[in-house]
Motif scaffolding. Sequence first.
Motif, PDB file in Angstrom:
ATOM      1  N   GLU A 160       0.836  -1.210   0.000  1.00 42.69           N
ATOM      2  CA  GLU A 160       0.000   0.000   0.000  1.00 42.69           C
ATOM      3  C   GLU A 160       0.867   1.255   0.000  1.00 42.69           C
ATOM      4  O   GLU A 160       0.621   2.200  -0.762  1.00 42.69           O
ATOM      5  CB  GLU A 160      -0.924  -0.019   1.216  1.00 42.69           C
TER       6      GLU A 160
ATOM      7  N   LYS B 249       1.221   4.372  -2.951  1.00 42.54           N
ATOM      8  CA  LYS B 249       1.067   5.795  -2.661  1.00 42.54           C
ATOM      9  C   LYS B 249       2.270   6.595  -3.153  1.00 42.54           C
ATOM     10  O   LYS B 249       2.139   7.761  -3.547  1.00 42.54           O
ATOM     11  CB  LYS B 249       0.884   5.988  -1.150  1.00 42.54           C
TER      12      LYS B 249
ATOM     13  N   SER C 292      -0.009   9.395  -5.547  1.00 41.98           N
ATOM     14  CA  SER C 292      -0.527   9.856  -4.248  1.00 41.98           C
ATOM     15  C   SER C 292      -2.035  10.010  -4.240  1.00 41.98           C
ATOM     16  O   SER C 292      -2.658  10.098  -3.172  1.00 41.98           O
ATOM     17  CB  SER C 292       0.126  11.194  -3.875  1.00 41.98           C
ATOM     18  N   ASN C 293      -2.661  10.041  -5.427  1.00 40.91           N
ATOM     19  CA  ASN C 293      -4.111  10.233  -5.503  1.00 40.91           C
ATOM     20  C   ASN C 293      -4.905   8.933  -5.422  1.00 40.91           C
ATOM     21  O   ASN C 293      -6.122   8.957  -5.201  1.00 40.91           O
ATOM     22  CB  ASN C 293      -4.476  10.943  -6.812  1.00 40.91           C
TER      23      ASN C 293
ATOM     24  N   GLN D 292      -6.672   5.726  -4.130  1.00 42.40           N
ATOM     25  CA  GLN D 292      -7.186   5.221  -2.864  1.00 42.40           C
ATOM     26  C   GLN D 292      -6.826   3.739  -2.772  1.00 42.40           C
ATOM     27  O   GLN D 292      -7.009   2.992  -3.739  1.00 42.40           O
ATOM     28  CB  GLN D 292      -8.691   5.383  -2.793  1.00 42.40           C
TER      29      GLN D 292
END
Length: 302
Positions: free
Chosen positions: A83, A87, A91-92, A94
């Motif tokens: 995870e 990111k 970074s956007n 989910q």
Amino acid sequence: MDLKSLPVDYFVTSLQFTKHVYQDVYPSIDPSNPELSLVGKVAIITGASRGMGAMGIAPAFARAGAKAIVLVATNAERLSAVEASLKAINSNVQVLSVATDISDANSVADLFAKVKASFGHADILINNAAAHSGIGNLLDEDPEKWWLNFEVNTKGAFLLAQNFLKALPSPSTPATIVNLVSAAAWLVYPFMAGYSISKLAALQLMTHIAAAYPNVTTVSLHPGLVKTDMLQDEFRRFNLDSPALIGGLTVWLSTEKAKFLTGRTIVSNWSVDDLVERKEEIEAGNLLRINLTGKFGKGQFE
């Protein structure tokens, strides 16, 4: 088959269906290609804590701009590490990590309840999780180890697909299932029969889903030989394929470009450009499906 006597490129050239072959990502399947954008899409990736899932598939979906990626595996700690890596790529995006036993109906139902609560439904299911248990000829096999292949590779694929289909908002909602299989599903390796037969069953499951649900593109993908902890020692001397190749292909298969391949099986080394050029031939000849070879019908005897 004596593996030691085979040339190192055997598993690329012997399975070759397209003029051009690849063992690493190339422009047409580059997940950063705007034509492959998955903006707004939610993807579930199983077997995401290590191997192809962690090194190839999940990063590719992050690079393709997916709205959300659901990471699924049994090891929650490893999922957290993946995870964080996603990111760092995007970074956007989910990311939802769900520790799941895909061979357990309640565990899979809990996974999809979490997906529903977070995103409503998923658009893409990448069924990458697998077990390779028990190695040896049939007389030497431990029945429990032999059957574990079916619990994960066959039952798990069924439970994931069933819950994925149930969660779609309507019978016409477009969706994609990519099932990672193996050439062992149609080639014969007596020392790994449990794995091979369980993968054949999963492959045929995708064919049946394609026939029953025309709104869902289902493709089985043989990933080639990728250096993961599941790769048997006997195969490590051959030319190996990059995780990025598998990642890019799963992204490409999740787009409209791949709809003509629904219900079919492809090999990761094949050029998608060549496949598109042969679209009419593939559809007209009902190619890239498992079938019984022979001449059939009463008419041949009259």
